[in-house]
Design a protein around this motif. Sequence first.
Motif, PDB file in Angstrom:
ATOM      1  N   ARG A  63       0.838  -1.212   0.000  1.00 43.92           N
ATOM      2  CA  ARG A  63       0.000   0.000   0.000  1.00 43.92           C
ATOM      3  C   ARG A  63       0.866   1.252   0.000  1.00 43.92           C
ATOM      4  NH1 ARG A  63      -4.074  -0.079   4.714  1.00 43.92           N
ATOM      5  NH2 ARG A  63      -4.512   1.983   3.842  1.00 43.92           N
ATOM      6  N   ALA A  64       1.941   1.249   0.782  1.00 41.73           N
ATOM      7  CA  ALA A  64       2.830   2.414   0.851  1.00 41.73           C
ATOM      8  C   ALA A  64       3.462   2.696  -0.509  1.00 41.73           C
ATOM      9  CB  ALA A  64       3.914   2.185   1.906  1.00 41.73           C
ATOM     10  N   LEU A  65       3.931   1.650  -1.163  1.00 40.26           N
ATOM     11  CA  LEU A  65       4.536   1.834  -2.485  1.00 40.26           C
ATOM     12  C   LEU A  65       3.506   2.315  -3.504  1.00 40.26           C
ATOM     13  CD1 LEU A  65       6.884  -1.265  -2.429  1.00 40.26           C
ATOM     14  CD2 LEU A  65       7.612   1.133  -2.653  1.00 40.26           C
ATOM     15  N   ALA A  66       2.303   1.759  -3.447  1.00 45.26           N
ATOM     16  CA  ALA A  66       1.244   2.178  -4.372  1.00 45.26           C
ATOM     17  C   ALA A  66       0.821   3.621  -4.122  1.00 45.26           C
ATOM     18  CB  ALA A  66       0.040   1.242  -4.249  1.00 45.26           C
ATOM     19  N   ALA A  67       0.936   4.074  -2.874  1.00 46.34           N
ATOM     20  CA  ALA A  67       0.539   5.437  -2.524  1.00 46.34           C
ATOM     21  C   ALA A  67       1.587   6.464  -2.936  1.00 46.34           C
ATOM     22  CB  ALA A  67       0.256   5.544  -1.024  1.00 46.34           C
ATOM     23  N   GLY A  68       2.777   6.013  -3.316  1.00 48.80           N
ATOM     24  CA  GLY A  68       3.794   6.924  -3.836  1.00 48.80           C
ATOM     25  C   GLY A  68       4.758   7.452  -2.796  1.00 48.80           C
ATOM     26  N   LEU A  69       5.608   6.601  -2.287  1.00 56.11           N
ATOM     27  CA  LEU A  69       6.631   7.034  -1.332  1.00 56.11           C
ATOM     28  C   LEU A  69       7.651   7.951  -2.001  1.00 56.11           C
ATOM     29  CD1 LEU A  69       7.442   3.786   0.672  1.00 56.11           C
ATOM     30  CD2 LEU A  69       6.719   5.971   1.630  1.00 56.11           C
ATOM     31  N   ASP A  70       8.218   8.844  -1.219  1.00 51.45           N
ATOM     32  CA  ASP A  70       9.271   9.722  -1.717  1.00 51.45           C
ATOM     33  C   ASP A  70      10.531   8.898  -1.997  1.00 51.45           C
ATOM     34  OD1 ASP A  70      11.151   9.777   0.724  1.00 51.45           O
ATOM     35  OD2 ASP A  70       9.225  10.332   1.599  1.00 51.45           O
ATOM     36  N   GLU A  71      11.495   9.498  -2.685  1.00 47.71           N
ATOM     37  CA  GLU A  71      12.698   8.772  -3.113  1.00 47.71           C
ATOM     38  C   GLU A  71      13.632   8.402  -1.970  1.00 47.71           C
ATOM     39  OE1 GLU A  71      13.915   7.025  -5.795  1.00 47.71           O
ATOM     40  OE2 GLU A  71      11.788   7.256  -6.201  1.00 47.71           O
ATOM     41  N   GLU A  72      13.450   8.978  -0.810  1.00 47.04           N
ATOM     42  CA  GLU A  72      14.237   8.540   0.352  1.00 47.04           C
ATOM     43  C   GLU A  72      13.706   7.218   0.891  1.00 47.04           C
ATOM     44  OE1 GLU A  72      15.288   9.767   4.956  1.00 47.04           O
ATOM     45  OE2 GLU A  72      14.287  11.245   3.687  1.00 47.04           O
ATOM     46  N   HIS A  73      12.392   7.084   0.935  1.00 45.54           N
ATOM     47  CA  HIS A  73      11.777   5.916   1.573  1.00 45.54           C
ATOM     48  C   HIS A  73      11.377   4.807   0.606  1.00 45.54           C
ATOM     49  CE1 HIS A  73      11.416   9.139   4.568  1.00 45.54           C
ATOM     50  NE2 HIS A  73      11.756   8.155   5.381  1.00 45.54           N
ATOM     51  N   ARG A  74      11.193   5.135  -0.695  1.00 46.30           N
ATOM     52  CA  ARG A  74      10.811   4.114  -1.657  1.00 46.30           C
ATOM     53  C   ARG A  74      11.818   2.964  -1.723  1.00 46.30           C
ATOM     54  NH1 ARG A  74      12.197   1.949  -5.672  1.00 46.30           N
ATOM     55  NH2 ARG A  74      13.923   3.377  -5.941  1.00 46.30           N
ATOM     56  N   PRO A  75      13.140   3.249  -1.850  1.00 46.99           N
ATOM     57  CA  PRO A  75      14.079   2.126  -1.900  1.00 46.99           C
ATOM     58  C   PRO A  75      14.068   1.294  -0.617  1.00 46.99           C
ATOM     59  CG  PRO A  75      15.155   4.171  -2.572  1.00 46.99           C
ATOM     60  CD  PRO A  75      13.808   4.533  -2.054  1.00 46.99           C
ATOM     61  N   GLN A  76      13.904   1.952   0.513  1.00 46.98           N
ATOM     62  CA  GLN A  76      13.822   1.225   1.779  1.00 46.98           C
ATOM     63  C   GLN A  76      12.622   0.282   1.773  1.00 46.98           C
ATOM     64  OE1 GLN A  76      14.111   3.709   5.371  1.00 46.98           O
ATOM     65  NE2 GLN A  76      15.020   5.295   4.084  1.00 46.98           N
TER      66      GLN A  76
END
Length: 160
Positions: A63-76
């Motif tokens: 859900r977090a990835l689908a909601a569009g995490l920022d580039e700091e947190h997406r790779p994590q």
Amino acid sequence: MDDWNARIDEVWADDALTDAERIVRIDALAAERGDDDARALFERAGARDSAGIEAEAEALYRRALAAGLDEEHRPQAVIQLASTLRNLGGTEEALEMLRAERDRGGALGDAASAFYALALVSSGDPVRGAAIALEALAPHLPRYTRSVTGYARELVDPPR
């Protein structure tokens, strides 16, 4: 860093908390941002992942990835989701995610390589996993970078 981020960091830094207490505190902070906030979902996922509640963590990471995490947190989130999937038996999907994240490079490229190596071991390919881990480690060595890189490559492509 805004107050919310500082409070999240404080919860993660508090080693006196039990897993259950950490989940309750993270969930309370996440509730301040709403049910569909990507960062709040990511933090909730991480709390459950850390507590070994991987099935709940998986859904929240997605859900977090689908909601569009920022580039700091997406790779994590990608690395953490892939690690969770590996633990849940989804090794092939984990390998795909980690290979893609590793190829992207970035600040967490070596971390992606480390988890990719673990997933390779889980998939039954420990030699390739060792090679990936050694290639990620080699640039950080004070000496022998070329040698370790060469030996890592020889693990998967032996000289004839």
